[in-house]
Scaffold this motif. Sequence first.
Motif, PDB file in Angstrom:
ATOM      1  N   ALA A  99      -9.629  -1.107   6.271  1.00 15.12           N
ATOM      2  CA  ALA A  99     -10.853  -1.695   5.706  1.00 15.12           C
ATOM      3  C   ALA A  99     -10.503  -2.936   4.897  1.00 15.12           C
ATOM      4  O   ALA A  99     -11.229  -3.928   4.909  1.00 15.12           O
ATOM      5  N   THR A 100      -9.358  -2.905   4.223  1.00  8.72           N
ATOM      6  CA  THR A 100      -8.974  -4.020   3.361  1.00  8.72           C
ATOM      7  C   THR A 100      -8.838  -5.322   4.150  1.00  8.72           C
ATOM      8  O   THR A 100      -9.329  -6.360   3.724  1.00  8.72           O
ATOM      9  N   LEU A 133      -8.067   3.121   4.417  1.00  8.22           N
ATOM     10  CA  LEU A 133      -7.988   2.268   3.226  1.00  8.22           C
ATOM     11  C   LEU A 133      -7.348   0.918   3.573  1.00  8.22           C
ATOM     12  O   LEU A 133      -7.845  -0.144   3.215  1.00  8.22           O
ATOM     13  N   LEU A 186       0.830  -1.191   0.000  1.00  5.60           N
ATOM     14  CA  LEU A 186       0.000   0.000   0.000  1.00  5.60           C
ATOM     15  C   LEU A 186       0.870   1.248   0.000  1.00  5.60           C
ATOM     16  O   LEU A 186       0.610   2.206  -0.731  1.00  5.60           O
TER      17      LEU A 186
END
Lengths: 313, 268, 327
Positions: free
Chosen positions: B141-142, B138, B120
């Motif tokens: 949540a992944t 981000l 990421l």
Amino acid sequence: MSMQAVSDRGAGLFGRLSDTLWRRPGLLIFLLILPPAAWLGIIYLGSLFALLAQSFFSIDEFTGIIQYEFTLKTYAELFRPSNFDIILRTVVMAAAVTVGAAAVGFPVAYFAARYARGKWKAIFYLGVMMPLWSSYLVKVYSWKLILAKEGILNWMFETLHLGWFLNAYLAIPVIGGNSLSVSATGTFLVFLYVWLPFMILPIQAALERVPHSMLEASGDLGARPAQTFRHVLFPLALPGVIAGSIFTFSLTLGDYIIPQIVGSSRRFIGQAVYAYQGTAGNIPLAAAFAVVPILLMAVYLWIAKRQGAFDAL
Amino acid sequence: MHSDRAPLGLKVAAGLGLAFMHLPILLIFVYAFTTEDKSYQWPPPGLTLKWFAVTWGRPDVWQALWLSVKVASISTVIALVLGTLCAAAVSRTKFFGREVISLLVILPIALPGIITGISLRSAFNLADIPFSFWTIVLGHATFCVVVVYNNAVARFRRVSGSLVEASMDLGANSFQTFRYVILPNISTALLAGGMLAFALSFDEVIVTTFTAGQQQTLPIWMLEELVRPRERPVTNVVAMVVVLVTFLPILGAYYLTRGTDTVAGQGK
Amino acid sequence: MTSAIRFSGVSRHYGDVRAVDNVDLDIAEGEFFAMLGPSGSGKTTSLRLIAGFERPTAGEIRIFGQVAQGIPPYRRNVNTVFQDYALFPHLNVRDNVAYGLMVAGQPKAQRHGAADGALEMVALTGYGDRKPSELSGGQRQRVALARALVNEPKALLLDEPLGALDLKLREQMQEELKSLQRSLGITFIFVTHDQGEALSMADRVAVFNEGRIVQIGAPETIYFRPETPFVADFVGSSNVLPPEFVAQLTGRKAHGALRPEAVHLSEQGHSATVRSVSFLGAATRIGIRIGDVPMTMLLPKSDTFPKVGDTVTVNWAAEDLHVMDRA
């Protein structure tokens, strides 16, 4: 009364949309799967592939600038003795943690699955769940307290007049060190502690799927309890052990915080990745290092799948 | 049953294993009250409550806590939506890609966190996205999707058989069926999944170190203290509070999914 | 009579599996129609095709004259009683029954009134506030029935509705379903693997085997005049006689069906060896063999039964031997 075979009630927007989705079930599945697949596919897989791509670039040794040309040079660097040592050390540690977790975890899982009933069942369940879900850092921190020179473990050895034993143990090269908190043994203990629940749960799940009648049948056919365990229960629990080992192995391979807080200065893969991408700014080498656990896990998962371990997850 | 008595050796081994898993955490509770503030001395020279007051007055702790709560809340909401959609699709049919989808959901948690993190980070760098609150969300949540997904998918399978057919047979369209039959039956599983996702995000440190800029979540704050201890007693108190706070969702999730086919923690 | 359900060349294939294979069927309005067959014979799939849970891979289904193609289950005026009842576990009995009216937008007071009425019809007055989990199997079955009927369907589909009940309750429910159907006057389509149930309740029976209908007819026809060895054997375990044997007796070379109760001990007839004797209560079943043709006979209560190994003489009335020319 009109006897309509087909009702037109609820023919509003939602009703018509629902009709369309019913007529085209593939569309419904597509619409359901689109957001999660897009999120995971674009954000996660996209990043992952971007990382993999970078491992095929290299860094100019003088300027420190990344050269965007395909090369396997960076991978070759992994085999330099200093880097290869890191990989080897990490794999040995991951294997040791896995074996240790299986040895400590199996009795807990076995007892919880086979003998614990009612209240004890709940206690064992929560007893595994709580440590699993309690804060990772707090768990690591607690071992910093335990292993500290002035901490409880040293105090216990001193109180029991066993200080000489601890010192003799710490004098052993590789696994020893100045104190437990800066030794490989310390790192091992923390890894074992933090990942243990991940081993217990799949074993317990696998054991719980063994029908009681099957064990009775084994006993009925003349097997002593030890034989039943060896020939019936253990083979059936093995997929659970393998499933658990996927976690313990993978988690140990990729961790960089535990060896940083408890352990010697010898680095693990995770620390190497962190250092190369951070201060050193060598993203290609960091990426190549990151590929190592992925490859190791891919091989591991492939073997595990053939052993049927995924049913126990 | 007489034949069902556990052998003594097994009882002892299981008991020791359980003790091994719990004593270190309990130790934290003692340290939160110690008067010693320079080392990790055992046994504590004295006991005091003053560190609770000191911690209470620390703005950096409050800021980190608040950020963690915000990140965990929003990540949980996103994970709930994505995980539920995914579970609905996978449980509905045996479409060709379902194994791929399951793998895709599990991957962010199956691969070591450092790989998710560095991927990421380098992607954000490549795309020139500045680190912010949203880059943390981000990432979180992944890997939270899988927890919701695992909790929901088993329940979905049970509901999606004849109950859904019965509902449609009685005149409810797809949306009404979702609203009146599916949702009430999966709500506890979703709640449990949501709680666990919250706990997972609240506790996450590895991915966060890569996706956070100058922002400090509570685990990042703790990591700083672990690497470079400044005020040990405050860390002790925070550690104890974190233990207590994370137990609540775990207990809640346990009671919500008790007696069902879902094992609450299997997602992690 | 108008047609309630009509199948024209309907098939439902799953890859190579032909769950329903080129079925033609015409069910009249107001009929009590049974679909009978062993598991996997296509009867339940046919029912699900009518309800709309399955889509035909070929052929056309008409429901009261309207083509069913593209019409979702919730727009079909047929309702189903599921084998496992499929009661909503999160709703109480009253809300379960009122569900169809609720999604249709009926106000609460009105739909609860209708639900209580339907519960009264199935003799469950006062059970409205209970959860389905607090009911017995028979009570759940009635709730499922009430829930389907409260929507006033034009046809009621019942998928093995009595399968989970014990024998006594099952017989009682058979009576009640039959009288319910008579008083409501709507079409009942009833799937079962129990031939006794099908024969005792239905106006007509369709016997399914391997995705096809092998015979449709009134219960008496199916029972006494089976058209194929499968029907003869499945519906009431007739003796299926091989063509060679039948040819010796009648001159027509085809399988024959002979009901066990039609065979009796006699002065003249066929010489047979007794292979087994089982006491069944009201009758005794004797397994015999005429030459190499095995057969069973049912003897009413009597003082003297042959013993295993005896040689006896058996006979039957010529009209009882039914020659199945079709197979």
